[in-house]
Design an enzyme around this catalytic site. Structure first.
Site, PDB file in Angstrom:
ATOM      1  N   CYS A  90       0.876  -1.565  -0.219  1.00 56.90           N
ATOM      2  CA  CYS A  90      -0.249  -0.228  -0.364  1.00 56.90           C
ATOM      3  C   CYS A  90       0.637   1.269   0.219  1.00 56.90           C
ATOM      4  O   CYS A  90       0.405   2.452   0.419  1.00 56.90           O
ATOM      5  CB  CYS A  90      -0.991   0.509   1.378  1.00 56.90           C
ATOM      6  SG  CYS A  90      -2.051  -1.381   1.653  1.00 56.90           S
ATOM      7  N   HIS A  95      -8.956   4.468  -0.645  1.00 58.75           N
ATOM      8  CA  HIS A  95      -8.034   3.864  -1.236  1.00 58.75           C
ATOM      9  C   HIS A  95      -7.774   2.723  -1.898  1.00 58.75           C
ATOM     10  O   HIS A  95      -7.883   1.696  -1.992  1.00 58.75           O
ATOM     11  CB  HIS A  95      -7.845   3.819   0.729  1.00 58.75           C
ATOM     12  CG  HIS A  95      -6.733   2.928   0.662  1.00 58.75           C
ATOM     13  ND1 HIS A  95      -5.458   3.332  -0.099  1.00 58.75           N
ATOM     14  CD2 HIS A  95      -5.993   1.531   1.082  1.00 58.75           C
ATOM     15  CE1 HIS A  95      -3.968   1.978   0.673  1.00 58.75           C
ATOM     16  NE2 HIS A  95      -4.491   1.080   1.364  1.00 58.75           N
TER      17      HIS A  95
END
Lengths: 386, 386
Positions: free
Chosen positions: B83, B333
């Site tokens: 991420c 996200h």
């Protein structure tokens, strides 16, 4: 930018390493490179890997490998540009050190491909091509290369057998490389009779996949306090270029524009041209790519790559020895690791450590790593000259 | 190294973009960043992406995107650190420009997650963790964060409801961000009553996935000829650090060592400490990560992150406004793109272009991108100060 030297190399044998995990393979190579350099740390880790997401259910290889080799906390990422991921990792490490941002970088390439069903690996290799406009048409990565080779035979009038020495020479050279996947000589007859994978590419035009890892350690030359007897191997030139992702989008699919561009940049940086290169670790994933690389990098005229194979100019003692430790064809092609294996081999030659495979008086070595069907090509020139 | 400025930003709305391909999303963001900068080319492209191999059957995104935006031939790679892939791409672009190797770099983060079955996305997100020692035990990525949060509640005596304002503030801020995934206010009651995903994490502790792309264009300040009225946004500090890949291997799983280390490096480079930071685009993938980031980056005492939420210190006008345009929780996200969205938002604030969300007098903005359960953390500080 600072001048950069490679002072440590490490590699594993390329094989089916069912007894070793991805982290063990990578760790073995990194720790060997650190030991070879005489350093017990690094500041940054740059990982070349293409397919661990699908083949090993593991991504995030930067942290994963830094942790495993006892270098927790260090900056660490993965670089991916399909089969040129290894060279991308090397180039990132190079720029990080050259910039002054860090002093000790390790670039490691690792791939563990033989735990997965072959159909999955074939699908994973195809992610190097255009999913929408190539792969969705049913073309595999071998098929793409076969289309290019078919066109090449048609355009320039070569026969398949004219490519034989690309593979025969690679296998002969790998006999002297203890890390190579294959240790067996090939004959012209075997090449001729090999089973077709995708016409005109046969099993013996194609490089084998495999599990393996290779690593190099880079430092700025200005900080080099060298106490042992190994020569300093300097990175003299580095070039990277992309091309269309889909082979059919290229004006001329038989010309590796990205190889030409990246090689020109590397030659210019090194202040030499192709005539100074003593040996060339090229990207012979398929024999057609061997021919195209020789042409685009300046060693052969357009359409004349196979002549260099036919006339043994690529062999040891020839005009431009290639695949001196086996190349992708016989050393093996663990895809994301290959670019680092090439650098390790260039350093091995420039240090004079190649044993029976040693190129006499080698001063300038070049490595070229190809991603996709020529979509991303990275060229490095290293030297032991001052 | 040269000083570097961000002179172009571009982003797409984060949503379920079933009508746009991966290349279209990335291309939209890159072309907007180039247009914003007033440049029609770049020298190098650095792509942040985590899961296109599994979610889109496409890798090799460097060539893929460079080709699509009409910049064939340019150097182009993908960076991956789960991420934090976006920030890794930004940092690579930064170092490439700072080093003098290239003059114009684009960093683009892109992720297209909503075409795939959710079970596949869950499996793909888990490749950020340790496949052998975490995921093989059946733990998903949410579950890892839930274990950390459970321990945190136990250790420091907070209740779940004490985390409410992390999410409420994010949703309130996203109301003013046209690119955010969510435009809906949250209440404490909604937060309290949200369905549990993995105890103690509920739906409203967790950030949503999504499809989206964001891009920034970087140039050396020494070559900047700035003709428009936008202030120069300089990259003042950059730090990157890793930690163990497995959360259970950490001496203290409630302390983000990599956040502390990368923030310290970024502060030192910028010549400031946390008290100078005017707003903080942190990585609130889960409310627990919001708390841990505030602590490790110096804004809260150990174990006291939730107090900052409870006392509204993270809100606009508070001690350290966070997630000023919605954060991961409400902006969304799209994992590999998030790190670049954060930089785009910091630049937007420092330019004074944040509209209703504008932080008055913002001079120093910080972005922090987390890969895995804290295994890889990259912190950047940007400023409009001379």
């Amino acid at each position: 930018m600072r001048e950069v030297a490679v002072i440590g190399i490490g590699q594993t044998v390329i094989n089916e390493h069912w007894d070793k995990s991805l982290r063990e393979l990578a760790g073995d190579a990194v720790l060997r490179a650190m030991a070879d350099a005489g350093l017990d740390y690094f500041d940054g880790l740059y990982v070349g890997n293409m397919m661990s997401a699908s083949a090993n259910n593991q991504q995030h290889l930067g942290a994963y490998i830094a942790d495993w080799v006892g270098q927790r906390g260090k900056e660490a990422y993965r670089l991916e540009s399909a089969c040129s991921s290894g060279a991308a990792a090397f180039r990132s490490a190079l720029i990080a050190v050259a910039s002054g941002d860090i002093d000790v970088a390790v670039a490691v390439g690792v791939e563990k491909m033989t735990d997965s069903p072959l159909a999955e690996i074939t699908a994973s290799l195809a992610t190097a091509a255009d999913a929408d406009w190539e792969v969705s048409q049913g073309v595999s990565f071998v098929a793409l290369n076969a289309l290019i080779m078919q066109r090449y035979l048609h355009e320039y009038g070569w026969k398949r057998s004219d490519f034989a020495n690309f593979s025969i020479n690679a296998h002969a050279n790998a006999m002297h490389n203890p890390y190579a996947r294959f240790h067996m000589l090939l004959t012209e007859k075997q090449f001729e009779e090999a089973g077709v994978i995708c016409d005109p590419i046969t099993l013996l035009d194609a490089s084998p996949i495999g599990d393996g890892a290779a690593a190099v350690l880079l430092v700025p030359i200005e900080k080099l306090i060298y106490s042992d007897d190994k020569p300093i191997i300097r990175v003299a030139g580095s070039g990277a270029a992309s091309d269309t992702i889909a082979a059919h989008s290229r004006k001329d699919p038989l010309w590796l524009t990205a190889a030409e561009r990246s090689a020109k940049d590397a030659y210019a940086q090194a202040g030499i041209d192709h005539r100074s290169i003593d040996f060339f670790e090229y990207h012979d994933a398929f024999t057609i790519m061997a021919a195209l690389s020789l042409e685009a990098s300046g060693f052969a005229e357009r359409g004349q790559g196979p002549r260099m194979a036919l006339e043994n100019e690529i062999n040891k003692g020839g005009k431009i020895p290639v695949a001196t430790l086996g190349g992708l064809k016989a050393r093996g092609h663990p895809v994301g690791a290959t670019g680092i294996y090439q650098i390790v081999e260039v350093v091995t030659q420039l240090r004079g450590q190649a044993g029976e495979a040693q190129i006499d008086g080698a001063k300038w070595g070049m490595a070229q790593n190809i991603g996709g069907s020529g979509s991303n090509i990275i060229t490095h020139i290293l030297t032991n000259a001052d």
